[in-house]
Design a protein around this motif. Structure first.
Motif, PDB file in Angstrom:
ATOM      1  N   ASP A   1       0.859  -1.204   0.000  1.00 44.88           N
ATOM      2  CA  ASP A   1       0.000   0.000   0.000  1.00 44.88           C
ATOM      3  C   ASP A   1       0.887   1.243   0.000  1.00 44.88           C
ATOM      4  O   ASP A   1       1.084   1.915   1.027  1.00 44.88           O
ATOM      5  CB  ASP A   1      -0.913  -0.016   1.224  1.00 44.88           C
TER       6      ASP A   1
ATOM      7  N   SER B   1      -0.776   4.771   1.044  1.00 46.28           N
ATOM      8  CA  SER B   1      -0.957   4.946   2.487  1.00 46.28           C
ATOM      9  C   SER B   1       0.374   5.213   3.178  1.00 46.28           C
ATOM     10  O   SER B   1       0.475   6.052   4.076  1.00 46.28           O
ATOM     11  CB  SER B   1      -1.618   3.708   3.086  1.00 46.28           C
TER      12      SER B   1
ATOM     13  N   ASN C   1       1.276   8.685   5.181  1.00 42.64           N
ATOM     14  CA  ASN C   1       1.693   8.691   6.585  1.00 42.64           C
ATOM     15  C   ASN C   1       3.052   9.367   6.766  1.00 42.64           C
ATOM     16  O   ASN C   1       3.276  10.106   7.731  1.00 42.64           O
ATOM     17  CB  ASN C   1       1.741   7.272   7.131  1.00 42.64           C
TER      18      ASN C   1
END
Length: 656
Positions: free
Chosen positions: A13, A16, A20
């Motif tokens: 991923d 993501s 972050n």
């Protein structure tokens, strides 16, 4: 197979992970953005404070004027007979007033004509203003200059004469009235009063100046016989207003009288059947409204300051200027001014004495009953609580002004020289015969301005008559200098005082005839002296403090003796002090401007930091995406290789 989207091949991923990581990287940008938002909020808050302080300053500007607290009311028992207004220089009192006669302007009328186009005549009309004495049948010319009007073929009709007189614009108005029998030319003195009677002489083109034909129809000499120079009919006599105040008879040329009672303007409307009562009293309602305006103006500003600097315990949030030193300093200085006493030697020195006090919440409140009590006992001193005022122990000395540097105090005054006016004194008696082109030109320099005058030719009955002619010419030229006579010798005196005041003779053919060959010109002198022992600057009648506490204090010295002249108590009222405080904050180089400019510079700097950080974050985000996309591609490739090897191993095992 090539991968077109991160994470598709390996199941990693990437989006993501990058998101972050960027959240962590955003920390410095978030801090800068918060600083910028906070700074912009402070700029907006300073704008609100500046607006509130400016409104406060405007209110204080009105209250700093002493006239706002010296207002008087005037009540007439019959306003239809006499109405009146008063200024602060009037004295509260009650007067008995009787109007016996209203002032009237002189009106003369020509006999009826059949048409506006009727020819009147040609020549020259000369209109004089003066006083007619019916008892002695004499006419005495006044101070107004004579009016000369040429009547030619272009304006010799009834309407043309009317228009020519009106175009001269010199104290006479002309109109035409149809009385049912024909058109009548009516001439009226623009100014009322017995001293503004008209005398009209004609230089008729037909050669006869006093008969009742041609232009001489308009002749009117009140001392002549009807039809022989007294050819117009009088429709309204010139009269003064006749009245009495407290039994003292008064005669005035106008129905609007400004100099009978000091500070009071009387407007007469009709004759009174019996004495009227004129009551001059203190305008307490205006003073109360002014004090209430002061209280409200302070409370409005105080509320703005509280809103901008307060802390809300419930929401754990504070105003945009919470803890701000500039806002705190302003609030402290405002309260500091209001809690100290003004430096007055009178009975009123503090606001609480007239019912203005601080409340627990920091606002001001007004006790109207205490204010009324203060006005009843010390009305004249209330102005000193608000405006910059001064009171001298010498009646011929008054405070005419001050500067922002002037401090409150009690100042001793010493006068070493009184101010004088520039003058010109003739050396010989004036010649009474004035001949055109020979001795009719007068050249004067009055206070630095040249005046070239032409006297009316003729033989004058006296030096006073000649002085009146010179006065007319000087006044018509726009100067307020006065002409006087002493033993037949003429003198001219400037209306202004001081070293810039002078009357000088120029070069003209009539100077010697009027003033003699050795006329003496004396320049004016400035007042000289000291204030509180320090030499002051003299300018005209004004003695101006040059240094120290009295710097900028202006004292007007109207006359009196030389030497010690008592003291002047000068006070700075609350409204005046607060206005100065507001001026210091609001001026172009004041604290609010400096603070706002500093914050604006910070916004500019923070904006540049934002742009730099945003560009850096874009590069970092792209690097993260590139790195994790490469990792995703590598993992996907390894997974494919692993799958291939597994298949080959399985095949080898199945063939063994």
């Amino acid at each position: 197979m090539a991968l077109t989207s991160a994470g598709i091949g390996s199941g990693l991923d990437v989006a993501s992970i990058v998101q972050n990581l960027m959240t962590t990287e955003q920390g410095p940008l978030t801090n800068v953005t918060q600083q910028k938002t906070s700074t912009q909020a402070k700029i907006s808050a300073y704008g609100s404070l500046q607006s509130a302080l400016s409104s406060f300053q405007t209110t204080l500007g009105n209250l700093s004027n002493i006239s706002k607290f010296n207002a008087l009311t005037v009540q007439s028992s019959d306003a239809s007979t006499v109405n009146a207004t008063a200024t602060g220089s009037a004295t509260a009192a009650s007067h008995s007033l009787q109007v016996d006669q209203l002032a009237q302007s002189h009106k003369l009328a020509l006999a009826p004509k059949t048409s506006l186009a009727d020819i009147v005549g040609m020549g020259t009309l000369t209109i004089d203003f003066g006083s007619y004495d019916s008892t002695g049948n004499t006419f005495t010319a006044g101070n107004k200059a004579a009016l000369t009007i040429n009547i030619t073929t272009g304006n010799n009709t009834l309407s043309g004469v009317r228009d020519a007189i009106n175009a001269a614009n010199a104290g006479v108005s002309a109109s035409i009235v149809n009385d049912g029998t024909g058109y009548r030319l009516v001439l009226s003195s623009k100014d009322s009063g017995a001293g503004n009677s008209l005398r009209i002489s004609a230089s008729d083109a037909d050669g006869t100046n006093t008969d009742n034909s041609g232009l001489s129809q308009l002749a009117y000499d009140p001392t002549a016989l009807a039809g022989s120079g007294k050819n117009l009919s009088q429709v309204q006599e010139a009269k003064n207003a006749l009245l009495s105040i407290d039994g003292i008879s008064i005669s005035k040329p106008s129905n609007v009288i400004t100099d009978a009672l000091e500070g009071v303007t009387l407007t007469l409307s009709k004759v009174s059947a019996s004495p009227q009562t004129l009551t001059i009293g203190r305008d307490t309602s205006t003073v109360e409204a002014n004090v209430a305006s002061f209280v409200k103006a302070y409370n409005d500003l105080n509320q703005t300051l509280r809103n901008l600097t307060k802390y809300d315990e419930a929401s754990k949030t504070g105003g945009a200027l919470l803890g701000d030193s500039t806002a705190r300093g302003l609030a402290f200085q405002l309260k500091s001014v209001l809690t100290q006493s003004v430096g007055s030697t009178g009975a009123l020195t503090s606001l609480y004495q007239i019912g203005v006090t601080f409340q627990k919440d920091g606002t001001l409140a007004l006790d109207s009953s205490k204010l009324k009590s203060g006005m009843e006992s010390n009305f004249s001193e209330i102005a000193g609580l608000f405006a910059a005022t001064g009171k001298a122990t010498d009646s011929q000395i008054s405070v005419a002004g001050n500067s922002s540097s002037t401090l409150a105090g009690n100042y001793a005054v010493n006068v070493t020289q009184l101010a004088t006016r520039g003058s010109l004194a003739g050396s010989d008696a004036a010649g009474l015969t004035i001949t055109a082109g020979v001795n009719d030109a007068i050249a004067l320099n009055i206070d630095g301005v040249d005046y070239n005058l032409t006297l009316t030719a003729g033989s004058y009955a006296s030096s006073s008559a000649l002085a009146a002619e010179l006065q007319n010419r000087i006044s018509a030229a726009g100067s307020a200098a006065s002409v006087n006579v002493n033993a037949g010798m003429l003198s001219v005196t400037s209306v202004n005082y001081g070293s810039s005041s002078s009357i000088l003779l120029g070069s003209a053919n009539g100077n010697a005839n009027l003033f003699g060959n050795s006329a003496v010109s004396s320049a004016g002198l400035d007042v000289a002296g000291s204030i509180n022992g320090v030499a002051a600057t003299g300018k005209g009648q004004n003695l101006i403090g040059a240094t120290g506490d009295a710097n900028g204090l202006i004292l007007k010295v109207d006359g009196g003796a030389l030497g010690a002249r008592g003291t002047v108590n000068f006070t700075l009222g609350y409204a005046y002090q607060l206005r100065q405080l507001a001026d210091n904050y609001l001026r172009s180089d004041g604290l609010l401007t400096a603070r706002t400019e500093g914050l604006s510079a910070s916004v500019t700097r923070l904006t540049r930091q934002q742009e730099t950080l945003q560009a850096r974050l874009a590069v970092i985000e792209q690097r993260y995406r590139d790195q994790f996309t490469a990792l995703d591609t590598l993992i996907s490739s390894m997974q494919s290789t692993s799958s291939y090897l597994s298949q080959q191993i399985s095949m080898l095992q199945s063939n063994s």
